[in-house]
Design a protein around this motif. Structure first.
Motif, PDB file in Angstrom:
ATOM      1  N   ASN B 129     -89.836 108.652-116.501  1.00 44.29           N
ATOM      2  CA  ASN B 129     -90.037 107.391-115.769  1.00 44.29           C
ATOM      3  C   ASN B 129     -91.487 107.193-115.352  1.00 44.29           C
ATOM      4  OD1 ASN B 129     -87.357 106.680-115.971  1.00 44.29           O
ATOM      5  ND2 ASN B 129     -86.792 107.460-113.952  1.00 44.29           N
ATOM      6  N   LEU B 130     -92.085 108.250-114.869  1.00 42.99           N
ATOM      7  CA  LEU B 130     -93.462 108.094-114.404  1.00 42.99           C
ATOM      8  C   LEU B 130     -94.423 107.905-115.565  1.00 42.99           C
ATOM      9  CD1 LEU B 130     -95.770 110.651-114.304  1.00 42.99           C
ATOM     10  CD2 LEU B 130     -93.928 111.661-112.991  1.00 42.99           C
ATOM     11  N   PHE B 131     -94.126 108.546-116.696  1.00 42.83           N
ATOM     12  CA  PHE B 131     -94.975 108.317-117.875  1.00 42.83           C
ATOM     13  C   PHE B 131     -94.940 106.842-118.259  1.00 42.83           C
ATOM     14  CE2 PHE B 131     -95.735 112.526-117.900  1.00 42.83           C
ATOM     15  CZ  PHE B 131     -95.125 113.376-118.802  1.00 42.83           C
ATOM     16  N   GLN B 132     -93.726 106.278-118.200  1.00 41.49           N
ATOM     17  CA  GLN B 132     -93.561 104.885-118.563  1.00 41.49           C
ATOM     18  C   GLN B 132     -94.353 103.981-117.626  1.00 41.49           C
ATOM     19  OE1 GLN B 132     -89.409 103.952-118.900  1.00 41.49           O
ATOM     20  NE2 GLN B 132     -89.799 102.713-120.711  1.00 41.49           N
ATOM     21  N   LYS B 133     -94.237 104.281-116.331  1.00 42.01           N
ATOM     22  CA  LYS B 133     -94.954 103.468-115.337  1.00 42.01           C
ATOM     23  C   LYS B 133     -96.469 103.590-115.474  1.00 42.01           C
ATOM     24  CE  LYS B 133     -91.257 103.356-111.943  1.00 42.01           C
ATOM     25  NZ  LYS B 133     -90.782 103.764-110.607  1.00 42.01           N
ATOM     26  N   LEU B 134     -96.912 104.766-115.843  1.00 40.02           N
ATOM     27  CA  LEU B 134     -98.348 104.973-116.016  1.00 40.02           C
ATOM     28  C   LEU B 134     -98.797 104.623-117.430  1.00 40.02           C
ATOM     29  CD1 LEU B 134     -98.921 108.347-114.110  1.00 40.02           C
ATOM     30  CD2 LEU B 134     -99.523 106.061-113.334  1.00 40.02           C
ATOM     31  N   ASP B 135     -97.851 104.295-118.271  1.00 39.63           N
ATOM     32  CA  ASP B 135     -98.139 103.925-119.665  1.00 39.63           C
ATOM     33  C   ASP B 135     -98.852 105.047-120.411  1.00 39.63           C
ATOM     34  OD1 ASP B 135    -100.164 101.465-121.414  1.00 39.63           O
ATOM     35  OD2 ASP B 135     -98.171 102.247-121.892  1.00 39.63           O
ATOM     36  N   VAL B 136     -98.275 106.241-120.355  1.00 40.47           N
ATOM     37  CA  VAL B 136     -98.821 107.404-121.047  1.00 40.47           C
ATOM     38  C   VAL B 136     -97.676 108.112-121.750  1.00 40.47           C
ATOM     39  CG1 VAL B 136    -100.715 107.726-119.413  1.00 40.47           C
ATOM     40  CG2 VAL B 136     -98.506 108.850-118.996  1.00 40.47           C
ATOM     41  N   SER B 137     -98.037 109.108-122.578  1.00 42.30           N
ATOM     42  CA  SER B 137     -96.976 109.778-123.310  1.00 42.30           C
ATOM     43  C   SER B 137     -96.965 111.294-123.159  1.00 42.30           C
ATOM     44  CB  SER B 137     -97.040 109.414-124.795  1.00 42.30           C
ATOM     45  OG  SER B 137     -98.321 109.679-125.298  1.00 42.30           O
TER      46      SER B 137
END
Lengths: 153, 153
Positions: B129-137
């Motif tokens: 979820n946090l990767f998605q919010k930060l737009d990272v992978s």
DNA sequence: GCCAAAATGGTACTTTGGTATGAGCTCGTT
DNA sequence: AACGAGCTCATACCAAAGTACCATTTTGGC
């Protein structure tokens, strides 16, 4: 060294005091002459002298404190500019360091392959080697450690 | 606000001057009385008053500068303590942020499990979820991004 | 030329990370 | 009560990372 500067500052302020006192005495003599000549009353005379001295005192106090502050600021600046980057701190080879930089930028192993034109297993080898040298076990730790020891900014 | 504090400081110093001048006048009257009573000559009288005023001036100047310095220090301190962690900058929930902090410290998912007393799949969920919010992978990118936007120091 | 270090690469395997999907529970707001 | 957000958890799957072991070639210093 700093002690020497402080002592020097102390002597200077003493000389300054002495010079000022001498000037004050001259002013007083002059005013006394005026006092006698124009018959100013005592209170007016005192008010004039008092104002001059008070103003001088404030100026002196201000000046002394500014000097203190300047020395402190210089001390801090030199401390901040000292941390150099130690390039061979952890004995990383050039290639290991190349890989570390890309890891730190968030590159996957495959992306590092594409960037450095080497094989995946070579990337893994360098990666593994640098972890060992930095005494870490994963990428994030490696990046953190490298920044901590000044290997990366 | 800082201008208001400076003005306030100016007014305060004026009041202080006023009070000191009043005291000085009283001292002068008292010394005049003594002067008349004991017939001190004018120069002695001036030397005494002059010394007092000079000392007072130095003390005042020092004090004023200390105040300035104190305000500056406070200003810096408040600047340093102002960068709050913007908790909802990227709309991370509290739990997601907890996980991010541990990731940033180099924790594996399993280690995060042990730290936060939750299941591995929950860690993965928050992480994803946090990767998605930060737009990272990946983790390194997440840490880099979070530091970049001020979410982590 | 010799030798050690560095660079390169492969194979096999384990561990860890990340995604997708689905579900249940609690709490605050309307 | 209904709804949304947040937290929690499971399962299944695949990708990626990391380790261990081995080997060959290249490079640089003596």
């Amino acid at each position: 060294m700093e002690e020497a500067i402080k002592k020097s500052s102390g002597i200077k302020s003493m000389l300054l005091y002495g010079a000022l006192l001498a000037i004050i005495l001259l002013v007083m003599q002059w005013l006394k002459h005026k006092f006698v000549a124009y018959e100013l009353n005592t209170e007016t005379y005192l008010a004039i002298v008092g104002s001059i001295l008070l103003g001088l005192g404030i100026w002196l106090g201000n000046r002394l404190n500014t000097r203190k502050q300047t020395q402190k600021t210089e001390g801090k600046v030199s401390e901040n500019s000292q941390p150099r980057i130690e390039f061979h701190y952890a004995n990383l080879s050039k290639r290991e360091f190349d890989v570390l930089k890309l890891i730190a930028s968030g590159y996957s192993n495959q992306a590092i392959v594409d960037e450095l034109f080497i094989s995946l297993s070579t990337v893994k080898t360098h990666s593994s080697n640098l972890f060992q040298k930095l005494d870490v076990s994963n990428r994030v730790m490696a990046v953190n450690k490298a920044k901590e020891i000044g290997l990366l900014v």
